[in-house]
Enzyme design. Structure first.
Site, PDB file in Angstrom:
ATOM      1  N   HIS A 167       1.092  -0.884  -0.009  1.00 32.63           N
ATOM      2  CA  HIS A 167      -0.125   0.236  -0.151  1.00 32.63           C
ATOM      3  C   HIS A 167       0.914   1.215  -0.152  1.00 32.63           C
ATOM      4  O   HIS A 167       0.457   2.118  -0.642  1.00 32.63           O
ATOM      5  CB  HIS A 167      -0.940   0.032   1.077  1.00 32.63           C
ATOM      6  CG  HIS A 167      -1.986  -1.186   1.119  1.00 32.63           C
ATOM      7  ND1 HIS A 167      -3.336  -0.961   0.808  1.00 32.63           N
ATOM      8  CD2 HIS A 167      -1.910  -2.314   1.299  1.00 32.63           C
ATOM      9  CE1 HIS A 167      -3.840  -2.032   0.731  1.00 32.63           C
ATOM     10  NE2 HIS A 167      -2.870  -2.982   1.177  1.00 32.63           N
ATOM     11  N   ASP A 192      -6.146   5.752   0.835  1.00 37.14           N
ATOM     12  CA  ASP A 192      -6.050   4.446   0.506  1.00 37.14           C
ATOM     13  C   ASP A 192      -7.347   3.559   0.400  1.00 37.14           C
ATOM     14  O   ASP A 192      -8.228   3.929   1.208  1.00 37.14           O
ATOM     15  CB  ASP A 192      -5.074   3.494   1.270  1.00 37.14           C
ATOM     16  CG  ASP A 192      -4.699   2.410   0.958  1.00 37.14           C
ATOM     17  OD1 ASP A 192      -5.435   1.467   0.156  1.00 37.14           O
ATOM     18  OD2 ASP A 192      -3.461   1.956   1.132  1.00 37.14           O
TER      19      ASP A 192
HETATM   20  C1  UDX Z   1      -0.631  -6.356  -0.688  1.00 35.56           C
HETATM   21  C2  UDX Z   1      -1.604  -7.410  -0.878  1.00 35.56           C
HETATM   22  O1  UDX Z   1      -1.148  -8.745  -0.587  1.00 35.56           O
HETATM   23  C3  UDX Z   1      -1.710  -7.491  -2.344  1.00 35.56           C
HETATM   24  O2  UDX Z   1      -2.643  -8.654  -2.641  1.00 35.56           O
HETATM   25  C4  UDX Z   1      -2.388  -6.086  -2.922  1.00 35.56           C
HETATM   26  O3  UDX Z   1      -2.827  -6.119  -4.224  1.00 35.56           O
HETATM   27  C5  UDX Z   1      -1.602  -5.147  -2.346  1.00 35.56           C
HETATM   28  O4  UDX Z   1      -1.321  -5.077  -0.807  1.00 35.56           O
HETATM   29  P1  UDX Z   1       1.897  -7.525  -1.066  1.00 35.56           P
HETATM   30  O5  UDX Z   1       1.541  -8.704  -0.814  1.00 35.56           O
HETATM   31  O6  UDX Z   1       2.810  -6.727  -0.212  1.00 35.56           O
HETATM   32  O7  UDX Z   1       0.779  -6.605  -1.174  1.00 35.56           O
HETATM   33  O8  UDX Z   1       2.390  -7.644  -2.708  1.00 35.56           O
HETATM   34  P2  UDX Z   1       2.516  -6.749  -3.617  1.00 35.56           P
HETATM   35  O9  UDX Z   1       1.259  -6.152  -4.115  1.00 35.56           O
HETATM   36  O10 UDX Z   1       3.002  -7.514  -4.707  1.00 35.56           O
HETATM   37  O11 UDX Z   1       3.574  -5.403  -3.223  1.00 35.56           O
HETATM   38  C6  UDX Z   1       4.693  -5.489  -2.685  1.00 35.56           C
HETATM   39  C7  UDX Z   1       5.779  -4.336  -3.047  1.00 35.56           C
HETATM   40  O12 UDX Z   1       6.751  -4.410  -2.287  1.00 35.56           O
HETATM   41  C8  UDX Z   1       6.044  -4.473  -4.483  1.00 35.56           C
HETATM   42  O13 UDX Z   1       5.911  -2.986  -5.006  1.00 35.56           O
HETATM   43  C9  UDX Z   1       7.337  -4.907  -4.428  1.00 35.56           C
HETATM   44  O14 UDX Z   1       8.160  -4.526  -5.546  1.00 35.56           O
HETATM   45  C10 UDX Z   1       7.841  -4.618  -3.146  1.00 35.56           C
HETATM   46  N1  UDX Z   1       8.950  -5.709  -2.833  1.00 35.56           N
HETATM   47  C11 UDX Z   1       8.610  -6.699  -2.171  1.00 35.56           C
HETATM   48  C12 UDX Z   1      10.315  -5.153  -2.780  1.00 35.56           C
HETATM   49  O15 UDX Z   1      10.707  -4.176  -3.315  1.00 35.56           O
HETATM   50  N2  UDX Z   1      10.967  -6.034  -2.124  1.00 35.56           N
HETATM   51  C13 UDX Z   1      10.809  -7.145  -1.456  1.00 35.56           C
HETATM   52  O16 UDX Z   1      11.703  -7.813  -1.196  1.00 35.56           O
HETATM   53  C14 UDX Z   1       9.314  -7.479  -1.509  1.00 35.56           C
END
Ligand code: UDX
Length: 451
Positions: A15, A111
């Protein structure tokens, strides 16, 4: 005069990161931007990211918003969920903070996970501003959310057809939504109720990727009245200093030879499942960069890693020199941009899906929870990758190493995925060219913000 815009992200990197990208984009278009940062943050990754973001964007104003922490006796003890609630419950502290800003703000972006704050803010006498939502999910999942307050979900049906929207498969709906008493569900419903009060919903998607849904959302034919849906993705990465350590290993690998394995900013997975993934990766004979996280984000200690993956598997990985296991936060966007990356094994969080789309990297999707099956549908339909639906939700059953091996091989060796993903990448770029769909919508948003 340049408009002054405030943004309030919710908790969790999934987020926070789209908010930082939106803040950088608005600032680059001559808006004065103030980012409200809910304190304390849930993780060190968030706090580090915020510090590095403000160091390269000194013109963006930071305003700490000290939320009242909730008692962890909440039965839904997820720290991110608790932080969403803490933000919502602390919203009465916002009007004096927002009205003290100079020059006065004209709009606040919230958000989608905290949209219900609009209900409390919109009627406040000291705030005469417009409200916008940033939807951090796919247009497809957002469209389901909009109808939640008026829905009774029945798991016995196969499909759900909502007036004016493409139909949904019931099996892709996250299980908690079938229980209206579930806290996650009640929060989504109250957020959905607030959507009609905002001026626009900005979204990190692009027209070509989700054309049918975006057109339906803006058609005026849905059974509920919706604000304008404004797709402006893929968000451009913002400047982020420092180099990611794993890049030096990637530099040594041939082009498109490595599968990047990461399940978002936090992943709770059983030890048995982690072992099956490791074995599957080894059996696939493909090179891999595997990022492992424990339940809460940032990093895994060495002992915990050994405990999770098992010492013998780690030794085997090291001995075969086929891949590396990374136990810290990586710069995912830099990794996905690297020429050595040929595929992305992901939980299909929306940011990850958009980051892969932007770079034309084919995905193997294994959905964990929430919106991710809806996202995977978009990925599959656009030709960005494959989604073995029979694997179920991550954690639903133990997916064996042979199944993982088979799909990783398919992802990396079947060239049709590569060429289809490349097409998605080209369309994503086109959306941002002068006169492209997202570029035009950004212009429209800036005009709306000046009113
Ligand atoms: C959450 C929800 O799980 C997801 O389903 C929703 O769509 C958005 O919020 P998350 O699970 O963290 O997100 O996954 P994602 O949406 O892929 O976001 C993760 C973010 O962190 C991405 O921008 C990714 O690039 C970043 N990231 C993650 C890193 O830069 N490094 C890491 O090691 C892990």
């Amino acid at each position: 005069m340049e408009p002054h815009i405030a943004l309030l992200p919710s908790a969790g990197m999934g987020h926070l990161m789209p908010f930082l990208r939106l803040a950088a984009m608005l600032a680059s278009r001559n808006c004065k931007v103030t980012l409200l940062t809910a304190q304390p943050t849930v993780s060190a990754a968030e706090s580090n990211h915020l510090n590095s973001f403000f160091s390269v964007h000194p013109h963006i104003q930071r305003l700490d918003f000290h939320v009242v922490p909730l008692q962890t006796s909440n039965p839904h003890g997820d720290p991110f969920f608790l932080q969403f609630e803490a933000i919502i419950r602390s919203v009465h502290l916002l009007p004096p903070l927002l009205s003290s800003l100079s020059p006065p703000i004209s709009a606040l972006f919230l958000d989608i996970a905290a949209a219900t704050c609009v209900d409390q803010l919109a009627d406040h006498p000291s705030l005469s501003i417009s409200y916008y939502i940033l939807s951090t999910t796919s247009a497809r999942f957002f469209s389901l959310l909009t109808h939640l307050p008026h829905l009774t979900l029945e798991s016995s049906c196969e499909n759900l057809k909502l007036h004016g929207l493409p139909s949904f498969s019931i099996s892709n709906i996250p299980p908690p939504l079938f229980n209206p008493q579930n806290l996650f569900t009640t929060q989504l419903i109250s957020n959905a109720r607030a959507i009609s009060r905002v001026k626009g919903v900005v979204s990190n998607t692009f027209h070509w990727f989700e054309a049918e849904t975006i057109e339906a959302l803006n058609s005026g034919k849905t059974s509920i009245t919706l604000p304008q849906f404004l797709p402006i993705g893929p968000f451009k990465p913002y400047e982020d200093p420092g180099k990611c350590a794993s890049l030096s290993w990637l530099d040594e690998q041939p082009a498109k030879s490595v599968v990047y394995v990461s399940f978002g900013s936090r992943t709770a997975m059983s030890k048995d499942q982690i072992k099956e993934i490791g074995e599957g990766l080894l059996k696939s004979k493909q090179k891999f960069l595997w990022v492992l996280k424990s339940v809460i984000v940032d990093k895994v200690e060495e002992t915990e890693l050994q405990e999770l993956v098992g010492r013998s598997l780690l030794e085997k990985i090291e001995e075969k020199k086929q891949g590396i296991v990374v136990k810290e936060w990586v710069k995912q966007e830099e990794i996905l941009t690297h020429h050595a990356i040929g595929g992305f094994f992901s939980h299909c969080g929306w940011n990850s899906a958009m980051e892969a789309a932007q770079r034309g990297v084919p995905m193997l999707a294994w959905t964990l929870n929430g919106d991710q099956r809806f996202n995977a549908e978009v990925v599959e339909k656009a030709g960005l990758g494959l989604w073995p639906k029979h694997w179920g939700w991550l954690g639903e059953r133990l997916v064996k190493s042979e199944e993982i091996e088979e799909k990783i091989e398919e992802l990396m060796q079947d060239h049709k995925f590569r060429s289809m993903a490349q097409k998605v990448g080209e369309e994503a770029k086109r959306a941002w060219e002068i006169g492209g769909t997202s570029e035009k919508v950004v212009g429209q948003i800036i005009e709306m913000l000046k009113l």
